[in-house]
Design a protein around this motif. Structure first.
Motif, PDB file in Angstrom:
ATOM      1  N   ALA A 120       0.852  -1.177   0.000  1.00  0.00           N
ATOM      2  CA  ALA A 120       0.000   0.000   0.000  1.00  0.00           C
ATOM      3  C   ALA A 120       0.895   1.236   0.000  1.00  0.00           C
ATOM      4  CB  ALA A 120      -0.886  -0.012   1.246  1.00  0.00           C
ATOM      5  N   ILE A 121       0.340   2.365  -0.373  1.00  0.00           N
ATOM      6  CA  ILE A 121       1.117   3.603  -0.340  1.00  0.00           C
ATOM      7  C   ILE A 121       1.407   3.958   1.102  1.00  0.00           C
ATOM      8  CG2 ILE A 121       1.093   6.063  -0.878  1.00  0.00           C
ATOM      9  CD1 ILE A 121      -0.686   5.398  -3.284  1.00  0.00           C
ATOM     10  N   THR A 122       2.682   4.079   1.451  1.00  0.00           N
ATOM     11  CA  THR A 122       3.082   4.399   2.814  1.00  0.00           C
ATOM     12  C   THR A 122       3.264   5.905   2.938  1.00  0.00           C
ATOM     13  OG1 THR A 122       4.234   2.287   2.980  1.00  0.00           O
ATOM     14  CG2 THR A 122       4.769   3.959   4.627  1.00  0.00           C
ATOM     15  N   PRO A 123       2.458   6.550   3.781  1.00  0.00           N
ATOM     16  CA  PRO A 123       2.613   8.000   3.932  1.00  0.00           C
ATOM     17  C   PRO A 123       3.938   8.326   4.587  1.00  0.00           C
ATOM     18  CG  PRO A 123       1.085   7.137   5.574  1.00  0.00           C
ATOM     19  CD  PRO A 123       1.390   6.016   4.643  1.00  0.00           C
TER      20      PRO A 123
ATOM     21  N   ASN B  45       5.447  -3.214   9.097  1.00  0.00           N
ATOM     22  CA  ASN B  45       5.219  -2.422   7.880  1.00  0.00           C
ATOM     23  C   ASN B  45       4.522  -1.097   8.158  1.00  0.00           C
ATOM     24  OD1 ASN B  45       6.446  -3.968   5.929  1.00  0.00           O
ATOM     25  ND2 ASN B  45       4.599  -5.021   5.271  1.00  0.00           N
ATOM     26  N   SER B  46       3.654  -1.068   9.161  1.00  0.00           N
ATOM     27  CA  SER B  46       2.872   0.147   9.388  1.00  0.00           C
ATOM     28  C   SER B  46       3.579   1.169  10.273  1.00  0.00           C
ATOM     29  CB  SER B  46       1.519  -0.214  10.026  1.00  0.00           C
ATOM     30  OG  SER B  46       1.704  -0.797  11.312  1.00  0.00           O
ATOM     31  N   GLU B  47       4.504   0.713  11.138  1.00  0.00           N
ATOM     32  CA  GLU B  47       5.163   1.640  12.065  1.00  0.00           C
ATOM     33  C   GLU B  47       6.675   1.477  12.096  1.00  0.00           C
ATOM     34  OE1 GLU B  47       6.367   4.291  14.966  1.00  0.00           O
ATOM     35  OE2 GLU B  47       4.517   4.237  13.816  1.00  0.00           O
ATOM     36  N   PHE B  48       7.164   0.304  12.430  1.00  0.00           N
ATOM     37  CA  PHE B  48       8.585   0.179  12.757  1.00  0.00           C
ATOM     38  C   PHE B  48       9.487   0.274  11.530  1.00  0.00           C
ATOM     39  CE2 PHE B  48       6.364  -2.167  16.212  1.00  0.00           C
ATOM     40  CZ  PHE B  48       6.547  -1.194  17.173  1.00  0.00           C
ATOM     41  N   GLY B  49       9.078  -0.289  10.412  1.00  0.00           N
ATOM     42  CA  GLY B  49       9.860  -0.142   9.188  1.00  0.00           C
ATOM     43  C   GLY B  49       9.920   1.294   8.707  1.00  0.00           C
ATOM     44  N   PRO B  50       8.770   1.979   8.594  1.00  0.00           N
ATOM     45  CA  PRO B  50       8.816   3.387   8.210  1.00  0.00           C
ATOM     46  C   PRO B  50       9.600   4.267   9.182  1.00  0.00           C
ATOM     47  CG  PRO B  50       6.615   2.507   7.867  1.00  0.00           C
ATOM     48  CD  PRO B  50       7.390   1.444   8.583  1.00  0.00           C
TER      49      PRO B  50
ATOM     50  N   LYS C 249      16.459   7.078   4.797  1.00  0.00           N
ATOM     51  CA  LYS C 249      16.391   6.175   3.655  1.00  0.00           C
ATOM     52  C   LYS C 249      14.955   5.950   3.213  1.00  0.00           C
ATOM     53  CE  LYS C 249      20.624   3.732   4.962  1.00  0.00           C
ATOM     54  NZ  LYS C 249      21.218   2.413   5.322  1.00  0.00           N
ATOM     55  N   THR C 250      14.795   5.252   2.109  1.00  0.00           N
ATOM     56  CA  THR C 250      13.470   4.883   1.615  1.00  0.00           C
ATOM     57  C   THR C 250      13.040   3.579   2.286  1.00  0.00           C
ATOM     58  OG1 THR C 250      13.932   5.919  -0.508  1.00  0.00           O
ATOM     59  CG2 THR C 250      12.118   4.317  -0.439  1.00  0.00           C
ATOM     60  N   PHE C 251      11.788   3.508   2.694  1.00  0.00           N
ATOM     61  CA  PHE C 251      11.269   2.315   3.347  1.00  0.00           C
ATOM     62  C   PHE C 251      11.261   1.137   2.371  1.00  0.00           C
ATOM     63  CE2 PHE C 251       7.156   0.062   4.700  1.00  0.00           C
ATOM     64  CZ  PHE C 251       7.842  -0.838   5.499  1.00  0.00           C
ATOM     65  N   ASP C 252      11.902   0.053   2.772  1.00  0.00           N
ATOM     66  CA  ASP C 252      12.001  -1.158   1.951  1.00  0.00           C
ATOM     67  C   ASP C 252      10.880  -2.108   2.359  1.00  0.00           C
ATOM     68  OD1 ASP C 252      12.865  -3.099   0.217  1.00  0.00           O
ATOM     69  OD2 ASP C 252      14.545  -3.759   1.458  1.00  0.00           O
ATOM     70  N   TRP C 253       9.749  -2.023   1.684  1.00  0.00           N
ATOM     71  CA  TRP C 253       8.540  -2.781   2.056  1.00  0.00           C
ATOM     72  C   TRP C 253       8.648  -4.230   1.616  1.00  0.00           C
ATOM     73  CZ3 TRP C 253       4.740  -5.787  -0.019  1.00  0.00           C
ATOM     74  CH2 TRP C 253       3.529  -5.883   0.658  1.00  0.00           C
ATOM     75  N   HIS C 254       8.259  -5.148   2.518  1.00  0.00           N
ATOM     76  CA  HIS C 254       8.131  -6.560   2.179  1.00  0.00           C
ATOM     77  C   HIS C 254       6.841  -7.090   2.786  1.00  0.00           C
ATOM     78  CE1 HIS C 254      12.156  -6.955   0.531  1.00  0.00           C
ATOM     79  NE2 HIS C 254      12.636  -6.334   1.599  1.00  0.00           N
ATOM     80  N   ALA C 255       6.199  -7.999   2.074  1.00  0.00           N
ATOM     81  CA  ALA C 255       4.978  -8.607   2.585  1.00  0.00           C
ATOM     82  C   ALA C 255       5.256  -9.333   3.896  1.00  0.00           C
ATOM     83  CB  ALA C 255       4.408  -9.594   1.559  1.00  0.00           C
ATOM     84  N   ILE C 256       4.343  -9.199   4.846  1.00  0.00           N
ATOM     85  CA  ILE C 256       4.454  -9.916   6.108  1.00  0.00           C
ATOM     86  C   ILE C 256       3.907 -11.326   5.903  1.00  0.00           C
ATOM     87  CG2 ILE C 256       3.784  -9.970   8.536  1.00  0.00           C
ATOM     88  CD1 ILE C 256       5.584  -7.608   7.803  1.00  0.00           C
TER      89      ILE C 256
ATOM     90  N   GLY D 173      10.097 -16.595  -3.953  1.00  0.00           N
ATOM     91  CA  GLY D 173      10.794 -17.622  -3.197  1.00  0.00           C
ATOM     92  C   GLY D 173      11.480 -17.084  -1.957  1.00  0.00           C
ATOM     93  N   ALA D 174      10.908 -16.040  -1.365  1.00  0.00           N
ATOM     94  CA  ALA D 174      11.540 -15.360  -0.236  1.00  0.00           C
ATOM     95  C   ALA D 174      10.545 -15.142   0.895  1.00  0.00           C
ATOM     96  CB  ALA D 174      12.127 -14.027  -0.688  1.00  0.00           C
ATOM     97  N   ILE D 175      11.070 -14.894   2.068  1.00  0.00           N
ATOM     98  CA  ILE D 175      10.312 -14.421   3.228  1.00  0.00           C
ATOM     99  C   ILE D 175      10.969 -13.133   3.678  1.00  0.00           C
ATOM    100  CG2 ILE D 175       9.792 -14.858   5.660  1.00  0.00           C
ATOM    101  CD1 ILE D 175       9.357 -17.768   5.032  1.00  0.00           C
ATOM    102  N   ILE D 176      10.193 -12.075   3.795  1.00  0.00           N
ATOM    103  CA  ILE D 176      10.655 -10.713   4.108  1.00  0.00           C
ATOM    104  C   ILE D 176      11.919 -10.344   3.323  1.00  0.00           C
ATOM    105  CG2 ILE D 176       9.484 -10.485   6.318  1.00  0.00           C
ATOM    106  CD1 ILE D 176      12.199 -11.068   7.698  1.00  0.00           C
ATOM    107  N   GLY D 177      11.909 -10.678   2.044  1.00  0.00           N
ATOM    108  CA  GLY D 177      12.996 -10.289   1.155  1.00  0.00           C
ATOM    109  C   GLY D 177      14.226 -11.161   1.212  1.00  0.00           C
TER     110      GLY D 177
END
Length: 315
Positions: free
Chosen positions: A8-11, A190-195, A203-210, A248-252
């Motif tokens: 999703a778009i991360t503000p 993804n919603s708090e600690f990564g951003p 840096k830019t937030f590196d998003w990965h599916a949980i 083929g990955a988990i959290i990148g």
């Protein structure tokens, strides 16, 4: 099944200027936003003291003191075998390095209450159930200095949580054969600690599916895939295991086998790299799954510890 892989778009994070690392003022602004949400004394220390098995010894190994920031101090507790024998292998269990990862703390407490006695005659046990008490109370990944303790397990590092845990283990268990470090991966990564981390570092937030489900993080230097597989098989009886994403990955990170990825734990300063144990693993429970209850999350943590001990004794 992993959650959708399209982010999703991360503000923009509400603190700092995009592309610029935080100054001391911005770290102070972040700290002001943090609120006490639960009690370390009531939820961790009190039950630990109330349900301590006869075969266990509770001791205070340090104090986390953030008085310079106007915050309270926290006594740090560990549990060890009352009878320690050089002839037995030694097992280290750590929880609450990231205080917000609840089952890491409560799974360790429940294991001490329910399982410690059964294993105390066969192995030496050392359990640090909540390494980051302020993080536990504020449901936080960082300590009050906006530092992640799970990147600071090095002598002389800036996180007191990490250095005092290192000193405790060195003093009480100079040789460790098995280390199980209890963690969670949550939607708030993804919603708090990564951003927040991206903003702090400019840096830019590196998003990965949980990933939806339990998985393990082995050590790149000593992966012991048969050991990790035995743990996954044990946990699979309690809760579901995370699947890899379409890459083929988990959290990148590339999947090594079903439910297992590898990290370079010593290089990254992770808790799982703090000893020379032959067998080491980091659990990652997913408490936000619609099909996993808090009781299942605790049970998954407990199953990992017990399966690890059983594997160690067969090895």
């Amino acid at each position: 099944m992993s959650t959708p892989s399209t982010p999703a778009i991360t503000p923009p994070y509400p603190i700092g200027t995009p592309g610029m690392p935080w100054s001391a003022a911005e770290r102070a602004s972040w700290l002001q936003r943090q609120q006490i949400q639960r009690s370390y004394a009531d939820e961790v220390v009190a039950p630990l003291k109330a349900t301590l098995p006869e075969q266990a010894e509770l001791f205070q190994y340090g104090v986390i003191d953030y008085g310079r920031l106007g915050l309270p101090s926290y006594p740090l507790y560990a549990v060890r075998s009352a009878e320690w024998s050089a002839d037995r292998p030694t097992v280290l269990v750590t929880g609450g390095v990231h205080g917000y990862e609840t089952s890491g703390v409560h799974g360790a407490l429940q294991w001490v209450r329910d399982e410690f006695t059964r294993h105390a005659a066969r192995v030496n046990l050392l359990v640090l159930p909540c390494i980051s008490p302020w993080g536990y109370e504020t449901i936080n990944r960082w300590n009050p200095d906006a530092i992640d303790p799970n990147r600071q397990f090095r002598a002389g590092g800036p996180a007191a949580e990490s250095t005092q845990a290192l000193e405790c283990v060195a003093a009480n268990a100079p040789r460790v054969d098995l280390h199980v470090d209890l963690h969670e991966t949550t939607d708030t990564d993804n919603s708090e600690f990564g951003p927040a981390k991206a903003a702090r570092d400019g840096k830019t937030f590196d998003w990965h599916a949980i990933p939806d489900g339990f998985y393990l993080v082995a050590d790149t230097e000593r992966p012991v895939p048969e050991f990790q597989r035995a743990l996954i098989e044990a946990v699979q009886r309690v809760t579901h295991i995370a699947e890899a994403d379409e890459h083929g990955a988990i959290i990148g990170t590339p999947l090594q086998q079903f439910g297992v990825i590898n990290y370079a734990k010593r290089e990254l300063g992770l808790c799982g790299g703090m000893t020379g144990a032959r067998f080491v693993t980091t659990t990652e429970v997913y408490p936000d799954s619609p099909t996993a209850s808090p009781a299942q999350c605790n049970a998954a943590q407990m199953a990992t510890i017990t399966a690890g001990i059983e594997y160690l004794l067969r090895a």
